[in-house]
Design a protein around this motif. Sequence first.
Motif, PDB file in Angstrom:
ATOM      1  N   VAL A  60      23.296  34.422  40.332  1.00 53.19           N
ATOM      2  CA  VAL A  60      24.688  34.232  39.921  1.00 53.19           C
ATOM      3  C   VAL A  60      25.174  32.975  40.644  1.00 53.19           C
ATOM      4  N   SER A 112      28.102  30.285  42.174  1.00 53.07           N
ATOM      5  CA  SER A 112      29.340  30.450  42.910  1.00 53.07           C
ATOM      6  C   SER A 112      30.384  29.568  42.213  1.00 53.07           C
ATOM      7  N   LYS A 139      30.603  38.290  36.593  1.00 54.89           N
ATOM      8  CA  LYS A 139      29.866  38.132  37.855  1.00 54.89           C
ATOM      9  C   LYS A 139      28.525  38.838  37.822  1.00 54.89           C
ATOM     10  N   GLN A 174      29.545  32.969  36.519  1.00 53.94           N
ATOM     11  CA  GLN A 174      30.291  32.150  37.482  1.00 53.94           C
ATOM     12  C   GLN A 174      30.028  30.641  37.325  1.00 53.94           C
TER      13      GLN A 174
END
Length: 643
Positions: free
Chosen positions: A525, A527, A583, A605
Amino acid sequence: MKSDSSLPSKDTTAWGRRRFLNTAALAGLTMGAAACTEKESGAANAPAAAPAAAPDAAHSGANATHLKPGELDTYYGLWSGGHTGDMRVLGLPSGRELMRIPCFVPDALVGWGITNESKKIMGTKPDGSLRYTVGDSHHTHASYKDGNYDGRYAWINDKINARIARIRLDYFICDKITQLPNVQGFHGIFPDKADPVDPAINYTTRVFCGAEFSIPLPNAGLDDGSKYRSMFTCVDAESMEVRWQVLIDGNCDLTATSYDGKLAATNQYNIEMGVTYEDMMSSERDACLFFNIARIEAAVKAGKFKTVGTSKVPVVDGTHEANQDPTTALTAYVSVPKNPHGVNASPDGKYFICAGKLSPTATVIDLSKVLEWFDGKLEKLDASIVAEVEIGLGPLHTAFDGRGNAYTTLFLDSQVVKWNVDAAIKFHAGDKAAKYVVDRIDVQYQPGHLNASQSETKAADGKYLAVGCKFSKDRFLPVGPLHAENEQLIDISGDKMVLLADHPVRGEPHDFIIFKRELLQPKQVYSLDDFPLAIKDPKESGVFRDGKKVTVKMTSQAPAFSLREFKLKKGDEVTLILTNLDKIEDLTHGFAIPNYNVNFIVNPQETASVTFIADQPGVFWCYCTHFCHALHLEMRTRMIVEA
Ligand code: RUQ
Ligand code: CUA
Ligand code: CA
C-alpha cells in the motif's frame, strides 16, 4: 570441433534439429566460425564429459517446479522485458509471471506514459508528448550490500535510446530514467558492489554502463569513420545523474564489477574500431577492458578531463594509447579471443570470465593479477589470464553455483556446459589430466543468457539455473510465424544438470537475475504523503477553474468516485487528479475517459494525474477499469464537456 565428441548422440531427431540450427546459425557467422575452427583445430580439446542423461533415481531429490495452489515461490526473478521495455517479475521455481514494471515503453494497464507522473519519468518533448515510445531492454541487475542483493534498486537498460531506468524494489515501480550522453547502443550494465576507496561504503553507489556503437564525438553532423569512439559511463546510483565517462577503444559488450569495488570491466569487440563488418573482424584478439575506478575518479577530481559537445559530463581518456604506463593507467586491455561476449564475476570474487562467442573458449582472468599490473608489479598484463579453455561452440554467458563450477551457454551447440574453474586453471597451466568439463545439457534452442539462483552474489546457492533460449521452434503449440522464446529451468543442485521446465516468453528478455525472496520486503500500500498532489479528503474534490486551465480533483473509494459528474468547457486545458483513498491491500481502481485516450490505475493510497484538452464536446462516462467491488461496473462519473 573435437569437443563435439562429448555431445549426446543417442537421439537422432534431436541431432537433425541441431544440425539444421547450427548450419543456419553458422551461415551468418561464416568468417568468424571458420577462423575459430582453423585456429583451434590443433589445440588441445576439452575432455569429454558423459552425455547428459535423463533424470535418474539417484536424482530423485531434484528441485521441483510444481507448487500447489496457494503455495508461494521461494525465489524472485527479475527479467528484462525486451522490446516491451519493461521489467518482468517472476516467481521461481514455478516460472509464474507476477508483475510487469513498465519503464521505457507506455503501458496501458497502469497508464504508464498516460499519467503526468509517468511521463515526467519517461521524458517528454516540449509539446508534452512522450520523447520515446520504443525500447529494447537487455540487461537487469540489482543493488548490492556486502556482496549480496540488498533489495533497494534494480536497473535496466534501453539499447535503442541509451537510457537507464531504475526500479524501486519496495514498490516495484520505475522511479527514474536517465539518457546517457555521447553514446549509442548502450548495452552492458552493472552496479558496483563497494566503493574502491572507502571500505565503509560496502554497497552500491555507482552503475556502470557500456556503449556498443562507436560514433563521431561530438555526433553533430560530421561523419569521419576514423574518428568514431565509444564510451564507458558511470551513473550515480542515488541521483541517477551521469558522473563521468571514459573514452575507449572498441565496442563495449557486457559489463562486470569486482566485489572490492576496485575494478569494472567490459569485454570489447571491434577493438580495431572498424566501421564495416570486414574491418570489425580484422584483428586476431579483442579485449576485456578493465577500469581502475579509484584512478578514474581521482583524474576527474584533478580536472584531467574534457567534455564533449553540449554535455557537461567529464570525459577522461581511457584509450589504449594513452594508458601504456601501468602505474598511472586508468584502463587495462587484457587480450581475449576476438569478438567475445558476456563477462561475469565469479562469486568467490577472484575471477572475471569472458565467453569466446566466435572462439569456442572461455577466458578466466585473475583480478588480483590485474591489480598487480596497475601497481606496476606484473610485467605482462596478459599474465592475468589464468585459463583459456575450450568449452564448446558459441559460448555467450556464464553463471555460477558457488561450488566452483561455471555454467556457460553455447549458442551454436544449443547447450549449457558445466565446467570447473579450478580444473580449467590447472589444465591451462599444463595439467592435461585435469577434467574441467563436468557436464553438458541440451537446451531448446540456441541459448543466450543464463543465470543461476544468487549466481552473481557471494551467496550463490547452486539450486536453479534459468536459460533464455532465443528460439523455441517446436516446443510450444504453433501460434503463427512469431515464436515465443523458451525460458528453461534447470536443476543444478546435483552433479548432473536436470531440465525441469519450459516456459514460453514474449521476446526478447535477454538477461535476468534470480534471488531469494527474503531479500525483498515489498510494500503493498502506498503512503498518501508520497504524492505531493494527494487529495487527502473527499471534501477537497471539485472543479477549480483558472481561466482556461481547469483542475479536477477527485478521490476513489470502492465503489464510487467522489464526484458523480464534473463540467468542463470545450477547449479547457484540464488536469485531473485522482487519489485512491482505499487503504486495503489489492484494492486498485482504474480511470478511463472514452474517446480521450485516457486510462490509468490508482493503487491503494496512490495519486495520479492526467492533463488533456477538452476538445470534444459531449457526455463521457468515465469508468473504473479495474475490478474492485461487486458494484465495480457502477463505479463511474460523467465528464460533461459543454460546447
Ligand atoms: S546480450 S545473448 Cu544483449 Cu546480453 Cu548476450
Ligand atoms: Cu473501482 Cu472498479
Ligand atoms: Ca526468437
